[in-house]
Enzyme design. Structure first.
Site, PDB file in Angstrom:
ATOM      1  N   GLY A  30     -13.544 -11.994 -17.543  1.00  0.00           N
ATOM      2  CA  GLY A  30     -12.568 -12.541 -16.609  1.00  0.00           C
ATOM      3  C   GLY A  30     -11.396 -11.604 -16.414  1.00  0.00           C
ATOM      4  O   GLY A  30     -10.867 -11.473 -15.301  1.00  0.00           O
ATOM      5  N   THR A  31     -10.978 -10.927 -17.486  1.00  0.00           N
ATOM      6  CA  THR A  31      -9.873  -9.973 -17.378  1.00  0.00           C
ATOM      7  C   THR A  31     -10.248  -8.815 -16.464  1.00  0.00           C
ATOM      8  O   THR A  31      -9.454  -8.390 -15.618  1.00  0.00           O
ATOM      9  CB  THR A  31      -9.492  -9.449 -18.771  1.00  0.00           C
ATOM     10  OG1 THR A  31      -8.942 -10.520 -19.541  1.00  0.00           O
ATOM     11  CG2 THR A  31      -8.460  -8.332 -18.673  1.00  0.00           C
ATOM     12  N   SER A  48     -14.039 -16.854 -15.719  1.00  0.00           N
ATOM     13  CA  SER A  48     -14.518 -16.291 -16.981  1.00  0.00           C
ATOM     14  C   SER A  48     -15.490 -17.270 -17.623  1.00  0.00           C
ATOM     15  O   SER A  48     -15.132 -18.419 -17.911  1.00  0.00           O
ATOM     16  CB  SER A  48     -13.336 -16.011 -17.916  1.00  0.00           C
ATOM     17  OG  SER A  48     -13.751 -15.379 -19.097  1.00  0.00           O
ATOM     18  N   HIS A  57     -16.881 -17.723 -20.576  1.00  0.00           N
ATOM     19  CA  HIS A  57     -16.707 -18.341 -21.895  1.00  0.00           C
ATOM     20  C   HIS A  57     -15.695 -19.478 -21.887  1.00  0.00           C
ATOM     21  O   HIS A  57     -15.540 -20.176 -22.874  1.00  0.00           O
ATOM     22  CB  HIS A  57     -16.334 -17.298 -22.950  1.00  0.00           C
ATOM     23  CG  HIS A  57     -14.934 -16.772 -22.851  1.00  0.00           C
ATOM     24  ND1 HIS A  57     -14.550 -15.831 -21.939  1.00  0.00           N
ATOM     25  CD2 HIS A  57     -13.819 -17.063 -23.567  1.00  0.00           C
ATOM     26  CE1 HIS A  57     -13.271 -15.551 -22.093  1.00  0.00           C
ATOM     27  NE2 HIS A  57     -12.796 -16.298 -23.074  1.00  0.00           N
ATOM     28  N   CYS A 109       5.903 -17.768 -33.873  1.00  0.00           N
ATOM     29  CA  CYS A 109       5.568 -17.615 -35.283  1.00  0.00           C
ATOM     30  C   CYS A 109       4.104 -17.264 -35.495  1.00  0.00           C
ATOM     31  O   CYS A 109       3.715 -16.904 -36.605  1.00  0.00           O
ATOM     32  CB  CYS A 109       5.881 -18.904 -36.040  1.00  0.00           C
ATOM     33  SG  CYS A 109       7.534 -19.522 -35.780  1.00  0.00           S
TER      34      CYS A 109
END
Length: 460
Positions: free
Chosen positions: A69-70, A194, A196, A320
């Site tokens: 997808g990227t 994408s 997945h 965090c």
């Protein structure tokens, strides 16, 4: 072990597994060849393209498969910008786009282009009117996701697409999170997805470019996938991706109703049983399977580890849990609390009993983490409050600066201030969010010798 992180990667759909295994036997040859095995592979590739195009809502010859997808996002943006380079080198995009869009925009700017980030409301959605103001005569491309990957908020794609069409600007829609639930409405020009994310195998993306959109593929020319995705097609994975997209769509209507009800329970129970929590994202215009909430006085990484220890896989946009120690750009753009952030995204078939057990475990886990971090507990007001206080939280990471603020706010009289010295980027977002949640006044940020000074006035 309940897996609640489908927004990152959905479990492989059974249909995908079956299609993948079958295609490994039937689709291993080169689909560009004319001998028997090649023709068989070509038939499988054409059938997969037709199925995917039908799900997307485009013509088969408008859709190509990519390696992710990227990659689809990178190729779509680069090709559209190059195809319209005579118009200009400006991009418009929302502030909550996926990092693949933001990284591509940053590279475009470094190469001499420019882009405008459209701010979002606290719900995470853009205002179409605000988006329209970002469109300029030299705007070559606009980008808007269909739904946000972190908080699930759906974007007004149809309205923005109409505004873009009026301005003569093509709109690229990143539909990675929503495509498994249904087609994207509106007159978009380019669309990416994408596999997945909907239960297909990783390593398959898709890029649709409408006929009439000026598009010039970048990089070395290739003969495959219309020259828009060079390299040998991973045919078994492509076949599995298309089969699982069709299967997910067949289940989407019923599962959307069922999972939305489960998510509604999570939203309400978390707000009832966990104090000092903010459930973020639009409560109505959202993906049916995703909910995000942030908890005051909680270290996000510790919270995720504790939930994992109890058997639950969730994710977080908290600073965090990131290597940069900076809050999620999505939460930051929304202006919501980032500390102690938890994203729950339910895959298809999630059992109601698993959600019930999660809601039983969660309050205790949060209480344990807060106690371990020394979070404040309600106490009687100080009989002799001081006029003002300065809290030195320099060198300490989230959520400690907010915890220290909460501990001492009751020691100053109403109208007096507490100044928090902090050099953690998350404090810039979390201290104002804490003030809104606790109905205190955030006065503002002041310069300091190190870090920044965040001034809070006690109102109650």
């Amino acid at each position: 072990m309940p897996y609640f992180d489908a927004a990152s990667a959905a479990p492989l759909h059974p249909v995908a597994r079956q299609a993948l295994l079958a295609a490994l036997d039937e689709g291993w040859a080169d689909p560009a060849r004319l001998y028997r095995e090649g023709r068989r592979a070509r038939l499988l590739l054409d059938a997969a393209r037709e199925a995917a195009a039908d799900a997307v809502g485009c013509r088969p010859d408008e859709l190509v498969f990519t390696s992710s997808g990227t990659t689809a996002v990178h190729a779509g943006i680069a090709g559209a910008l190059s195809g319209r380079r005579r118009v200009g080198r400006h991009m418009a995009l929302s502030a909550v786009e996926h990092s693949s869009v933001l990284h591509t925009a940053a590279a475009h700017e470094a190469a001499g282009g420019s882009f405008t980030e459209v701010p979002v409301e606290r719900s995470g959605a853009v205002d179409p009117a605000a988006y329209a103001t970002a469109l300029r005569p030299d705007t070559a491309l606009a980008c808007l996701q269909s739904a946000n990957h972190e908080v699930g908020t759906e974007q007004p794609v149809e309205q923005v697409a109409a505004l873009c069409a009026e301005a003569g600007v093509p709109l690229l829609v990143d539909a990675a999170q929503s495509l498994g639930w249904g087609p994207v409405a509106g007159g978009w020009s380019l669309l990416t997805g994408s596999a997945h994310k909907w239960g297909g195998p990783a390593g398959v993306g898709l890029l649709a470019v409408r006929k009439g959109v000026r598009f010039a593929p970048q990089g070395p020319a290739g003969e495959r996938e219309s020259g828009r995705a060079p390299g040998f097609e991973n045919l078994p994975a492509i076949v599995a991706a298309a089969a699982s997209l069709r299967a997910a769509r067949d289940e989407a209507a019923a599962e959307a109703v069922r999972l939305r009800a489960l998510v509604d329970r999570i939203r309400s129970v978390v707000a009832e049983r966990v104090g000092d929590v903010e459930v973020v994202g639009d409560p109505e215009r959202r993906l049916p399977h995703l909910v995000t909430f942030s908890c005051l006085y909680v270290d996000g990484e510790t919270l995720l580890h504790e939930l994992d220890r109890h058997g639950f896989s969730v994710s977080s946009g908290s600073s965090c849990t990131s290597s940069t120690l900076e809050p999620s750009h999505v939460l930051k753009a929304m202006g919501v609390l980032s500390e102690g952030n938890v994203r729950v995204s339910l895959p298809l078939g999630t059992a109601e009993a698993d959600v019930d057990r999660f809601l039983e475990v969660l309050p205790g886990v949060i209480a344990e983490v807060r106690e371990r971090l020394g979070a404040p507990v309600p106490v009687a007001p100080s009989p002799a409050p001081v006029a003002s206080l300065v809290v030195d939280a320099l060198g300490r990471r989230c959520p400690i600066p907010v915890i220290e603020l909460a501990k001492v706010i009751g020691e100053v009289p109403v109208g007096a201030t507490v100044t928090v010295l902090a050099d953690d980027e998350a404090a810039r977002l979390d201290i104002p969010a804490w003030c809104e949640m606790r109905e205190q006044e955030y006065v503002g940020e002041e310069p300091a010798d190190r870090g920044s000074a965040y001034v809070v006035r006690r109102l109650s």
